[in-house]
Structures are given as structure tokens and as C-alpha cells.
Write a protein that holds these residues in place. Structure first.
Motif, mmCIF file in Angstrom:
data_model
loop_
_atom_site.group_PDB
_atom_site.id
_atom_site.type_symbol
_atom_site.label_atom_id
_atom_site.label_comp_id
_atom_site.label_asym_id
_atom_site.label_seq_id
_atom_site.Cartn_x
_atom_site.Cartn_y
_atom_site.Cartn_z
ATOM 1 N N LEU A 276 0.874 -1.169 0.000
ATOM 2 C CA LEU A 276 0.000 0.000 0.000
ATOM 3 C C LEU A 276 0.914 1.222 0.000
ATOM 4 C CD1 LEU A 276 -2.815 1.341 0.401
ATOM 5 C CD2 LEU A 276 -2.448 1.092 2.863
ATOM 6 N N ALA A 277 0.751 2.071 -1.026
ATOM 7 C CA ALA A 277 1.638 3.238 -1.121
ATOM 8 C C ALA A 277 0.815 4.522 -1.057
ATOM 9 C CB ALA A 277 2.422 3.197 -2.429
ATOM 10 N N ARG A 278 1.370 5.535 -0.378
ATOM 11 C CA ARG A 278 0.797 6.884 -0.453
ATOM 12 C C ARG A 278 1.800 7.693 -1.252
ATOM 13 N NH1 ARG A 278 0.551 11.652 2.373
ATOM 14 N NH2 ARG A 278 2.042 11.026 3.995
ATOM 15 N N VAL A 279 1.294 8.392 -2.262
ATOM 16 C CA VAL A 279 2.232 9.068 -3.167
ATOM 17 C C VAL A 279 2.018 10.576 -3.181
ATOM 18 C CG1 VAL A 279 2.428 7.066 -4.703
ATOM 19 C CG2 VAL A 279 0.693 8.808 -5.184
ATOM 20 N N ASP A 280 3.038 11.253 -3.655
ATOM 21 C CA ASP A 280 2.930 12.682 -3.899
ATOM 22 C C ASP A 280 2.396 12.806 -5.323
ATOM 23 O OD1 ASP A 280 3.180 15.356 -3.989
ATOM 24 O OD2 ASP A 280 5.377 15.409 -3.884
ATOM 25 N N GLY A 281 1.148 13.184 -5.481
ATOM 26 C CA GLY A 281 0.519 13.211 -6.804
ATOM 27 C C GLY A 281 -0.664 12.273 -6.806
ATOM 28 N N ARG A 282 -1.112 11.934 -8.002
ATOM 29 C CA ARG A 282 -2.282 11.055 -8.150
ATOM 30 C C ARG A 282 -1.956 9.989 -9.181
ATOM 31 N NH1 ARG A 282 -3.590 13.633 -4.346
ATOM 32 N NH2 ARG A 282 -5.257 15.145 -4.110
ATOM 33 N N VAL A 283 -2.077 8.715 -8.796
ATOM 34 C CA VAL A 283 -1.880 7.677 -9.821
ATOM 35 C C VAL A 283 -3.181 7.482 -10.578
ATOM 36 C CG1 VAL A 283 -0.009 6.415 -8.664
ATOM 37 C CG2 VAL A 283 -2.360 5.833 -8.155
ATOM 38 N N ASN A 284 -3.031 7.050 -11.828
ATOM 39 C CA ASN A 284 -4.227 6.931 -12.665
ATOM 40 C C ASN A 284 -4.139 5.677 -13.536
ATOM 41 O OD1 ASN A 284 -2.387 7.527 -14.701
ATOM 42 N ND2 ASN A 284 -2.779 9.727 -14.519
ATOM 43 N N GLU A 285 -5.077 5.543 -14.440
ATOM 44 C CA GLU A 285 -5.138 4.350 -15.292
ATOM 45 C C GLU A 285 -3.918 4.237 -16.215
ATOM 46 O OE1 GLU A 285 -6.706 1.569 -15.135
ATOM 47 O OE2 GLU A 285 -7.670 2.388 -13.355
ATOM 48 N N GLU A 286 -3.380 5.385 -16.613
ATOM 49 C CA GLU A 286 -2.170 5.337 -17.475
ATOM 50 C C GLU A 286 -1.000 4.712 -16.731
ATOM 51 O OE1 GLU A 286 -0.818 9.009 -19.345
ATOM 52 O OE2 GLU A 286 -2.959 9.488 -19.600
ATOM 53 N N ASP A 287 -0.880 5.078 -15.460
ATOM 54 C CA ASP A 287 0.180 4.470 -14.637
ATOM 55 C C ASP A 287 -0.053 2.967 -14.530
ATOM 56 O OD1 ASP A 287 1.406 6.990 -13.983
ATOM 57 O OD2 ASP A 287 -0.212 7.332 -12.546
ATOM 58 N N ALA A 288 -1.328 2.601 -14.322
ATOM 59 C CA ALA A 288 -1.656 1.176 -14.176
ATOM 60 C C ALA A 288 -1.284 0.415 -15.448
ATOM 61 C CB ALA A 288 -3.137 1.011 -13.862
ATOM 62 N N ALA A 289 -1.579 1.018 -16.610
ATOM 63 C CA ALA A 289 -1.273 0.356 -17.889
ATOM 64 C C ALA A 289 0.237 0.216 -18.060
ATOM 65 C CB ALA A 289 -1.875 1.151 -19.038
ATOM 66 N N ALA A 290 0.970 1.240 -17.653
ATOM 67 C CA ALA A 290 2.437 1.188 -17.773
ATOM 68 C C ALA A 290 3.008 0.091 -16.863
ATOM 69 C CB ALA A 290 3.041 2.552 -17.411
ATOM 70 N N PHE A 291 2.463 -0.033 -15.668
ATOM 71 C CA PHE A 291 2.913 -1.096 -14.751
ATOM 72 C C PHE A 291 2.628 -2.462 -15.370
ATOM 73 C CE2 PHE A 291 3.768 0.163 -10.127
ATOM 74 C CZ PHE A 291 4.246 1.420 -10.464
ATOM 75 N N ARG A 292 1.433 -2.590 -15.956
ATOM 76 C CA ARG A 292 1.036 -3.892 -16.553
ATOM 77 C C ARG A 292 1.962 -4.282 -17.697
ATOM 78 N NH1 ARG A 292 -4.237 -2.402 -15.789
ATOM 79 N NH2 ARG A 292 -4.415 -1.428 -17.842
ATOM 80 N N ALA A 293 2.395 -3.280 -18.449
ATOM 81 C CA ALA A 293 3.233 -3.552 -19.619
ATOM 82 C C ALA A 293 4.664 -3.930 -19.201
ATOM 83 C CB ALA A 293 3.254 -2.329 -20.527
ATOM 84 N N GLY A 294 5.052 -3.529 -18.003
ATOM 85 C CA GLY A 294 6.436 -3.793 -17.542
ATOM 86 C C GLY A 294 7.283 -2.551 -17.760
ATOM 87 N N LEU A 295 7.624 -1.871 -16.704
ATOM 88 C CA LEU A 295 8.399 -0.625 -16.837
ATOM 89 C C LEU A 295 9.867 -0.926 -17.116
ATOM 90 C CD1 LEU A 295 7.229 1.546 -13.768
ATOM 91 C CD2 LEU A 295 6.417 1.643 -16.126
ATOM 92 N N VAL A 296 10.499 -0.045 -17.883
ATOM 93 C CA VAL A 296 11.962 -0.053 -17.977
ATOM 94 C C VAL A 296 12.403 1.292 -17.399
ATOM 95 C CG1 VAL A 296 13.973 -0.241 -19.463
ATOM 96 C CG2 VAL A 296 11.871 -1.476 -20.063
ATOM 97 N N LEU A 297 13.059 1.254 -16.270
ATOM 98 C CA LEU A 297 13.399 2.502 -15.568
ATOM 99 C C LEU A 297 14.557 3.226 -16.248
ATOM 100 C CD1 LEU A 297 13.050 1.311 -11.845
ATOM 101 C CD2 LEU A 297 11.288 2.036 -13.463
ATOM 102 N N ASP A 298 14.783 4.471 -15.852
ATOM 103 C CA ASP A 298 15.835 5.291 -16.466
ATOM 104 C C ASP A 298 17.207 4.629 -16.404
ATOM 105 O OD1 ASP A 298 14.146 7.332 -17.170
ATOM 106 O OD2 ASP A 298 14.345 8.339 -15.219
ATOM 107 N N ASP A 299 17.440 3.894 -15.309
ATOM 108 C CA ASP A 299 18.753 3.256 -15.152
ATOM 109 C C ASP A 299 18.807 1.906 -15.869
ATOM 110 O OD1 ASP A 299 17.122 1.702 -13.614
ATOM 111 O OD2 ASP A 299 18.086 2.151 -11.701
ATOM 112 N N GLY A 300 17.775 1.597 -16.671
ATOM 113 C CA GLY A 300 17.789 0.359 -17.458
ATOM 114 C C GLY A 300 17.133 -0.820 -16.758
#
Ligand code: URA
Length: 239
Positions: free
Chosen positions: A134-158
Motif C-alpha cells: 500500500l503506497a501513499r504518493v505525492d501526486g495522483r496515480v491513474n489508469e495510465e500508470d496502471a497500464a504502464a505497470f502492466r506492460a512492464g516498466l523499464v526505468l531510467d537506469d535500465g
């Protein structure tokens, strides 16, 4: 066959010297007969009793803790308090270790055990043991974030993250994140990558094991046999 003092000390309830003293005082019985010497050989199948109470010569110990913020998930540290310091002395002597780490400021479900094999399996991504945060974040997560998580993120550091689940809660300032792996600061890094840095993080579950909410932060209890069985089943299905 194993030495009686070794077997009793391995329960974590007594040190070797305490076992010696118990035997000397005639308080230890093996199959009803008073033990003569601490070093006498004994079969784990025999009934060992101290002061008439049978001792469970358990092979492994499993502890669920509600980790408080401010404690390190480590077995020792020169300067800082570790989660091991929250356990009582007999358990500290058993050599338990945390199954995967939570960051110092992360709270919630932490499993501690001396069963290396089960710990390893619980952490292996191929075991598909989901961890829910369970995370509390600075900002608001939305469906776009959820879709990106589902697809598998590649972070800036690779860092390539496996597909993960993100479920926004209420107005999106809180969310549930489900991962099956556990890379360093992973939830924080994934949400920061989406521009929603984590303010607070709590682990709610690990596979079939949910945090016992009756445990206040810093409290712990041993798992029931049923809970250990659930964990074993969860890892054996894929291994
Ligand atoms: N992900 C994090 O970022 N921190 C934790 O403590 C656990 C998972």
C-alpha cells in the motif's frame, strides 16, 4: 542421533549452558527417563520434556512481524537497531533472518525464519509469490500508470521490471502495488519513474500470507502450522 544439548539449544529456548544446568538439576527427561548427561545422544523422534512439558523440537521457526518504520531489515548493524532486536532473546539466538528486505522507512509484513530453502523459494520470481504494498504518493496515480505497470516498466537506469499490478485507491493519492519480484527500492523507483514519488509504504501481504492487523507496529508472532503449510504450497506449485 544428535546430542541432547544441541537439540534443546536449537529450539532457541535455552542456551547450551542453560541446557547443561537443566540436565544437572534433573529437569530434562527423554522418553520419561531423566537425562544423565547434556551430551547424551538422542533421536529427534524421542519425547524430550523439560519440567514435564514436552519440547517441540521444531526444525525451523517462522515469524510474522509488523515492521515499524525506523528499523533496519538486517540481522545486525553496528550503529542502527535491526528488526532482530525486536524479537525476544531465545528467538534472537536461533539465527533468524528477514525474508527479503523492507526499507528502513517501510512498514508492514516482514517474515523472519531460519528456513533458508523456503526463504529462497519465496523470493524467486519464478515462484510467482506476489507481494502487495500500500503506497501513499505525492501526486495522483491513474489508469495510465496502471497500464504502464502492466506492460512492464523499464526505468531510467535500465532496470527492467516484470509486469506488475497497480490499483489506484480513492482519489489516486494512495494505491495498491503488486509485485512478484523484489529489487532494491522497487516500488519507490517504479512510482518515482511515473512522477509520483512514494511518501509512505506498507507491505500488506506476501503470497497467501496477509499481515495480521492485530499486530501493532513492532509486534510479532510465530506463524501457525497452517500458515506455514500455505507458504509451502504457494512455492511448491511452481518449483
Ligand atoms: N519496494 C520499495 O521501494 N521499498 C520496500 O521497502 C519494499 C519494496
Amino acid at each position: 542421533m544428535e546430542r541432547l544439548d544441541k537439540l534443546l539449544a536449537s529450539t532457541g529456548q535455552w542456551s547450551r549452558s542453560q541446557v547443561k544446568e537443566l540436565v544437572r538439576q534433573g529437569r530434562v527427561r527423554v522418553d520419561g527417563i531423566a537425562a544423565g548427561k547434556p551430551e547424551q545422544k538422542c533421536d529427534p523422534a524421542q519425547t524430550v520434556a523439560v519440567d514435564g512439558v514436552p519440547v517441540g523440537l521444531q526444525k525451523f521457526v517462522y515469524v510474522m512481524m509488523n515492521k515499524p518504520a525506523g528499523w533496519l531489515s538486517a540481522t545486525e548493524d553496528k550503529r542502527q537497531q535491526t528488526v532482530l532486536d525486536l524479537l525476544d532473546k531465545p528467538l534472537q539466538r536461533r539465527g533468524l533472518f528477514p525474508v527479503g528486505r523492507l526499507d528502513k522507512d517501510t512498514t508492514g509484513l516482514l517474515l523472519l525464519t531460519d528456513d533458508g530453502e523456503l526463504a529462497h523459494r519465496l523470493l524467486a520470481p519464478r515462484s510467482h509469490v506476489d507481494k502487495v504494498y500500500l503506497a501513499r504518493v505525492d501526486g495522483r496515480v491513474n489508469e495510465e500508470d496502471a497500464a504502464a505497470f502492466r506492460a512492464g516498466l523499464v526505468l531510467d537506469d535500465g532496470l527492467e521490471c516484470l509486469p506488475a499490478d497497480l490499483q489506484p485507491l480513492e482519489d489516486g493519492s494512495r494505491c495498491l502495488v503488486t509485485l512478484r519480484e523484489g529489487k532494491f527500492h522497487q516500488v519507490k523507483r517504479m512510482l518515482a519513474f511515473r512522477g509520483k514519488p512514494v511518501l509512505e509504504l506498507k507491505r500488506l501481504s506476501m503470497g497467501p500470507l496477509g499481515l495480521d492487523e492485530t499486530l501493532a507496529p513492532g509486534q510479532w508472532r510465530e506463524l501457525s502450522e497452517r500458515e506455514v503449510e500455505f507458504l509451502r504450497t504457494a512455492v511448491s506449485e511452481r518449483n
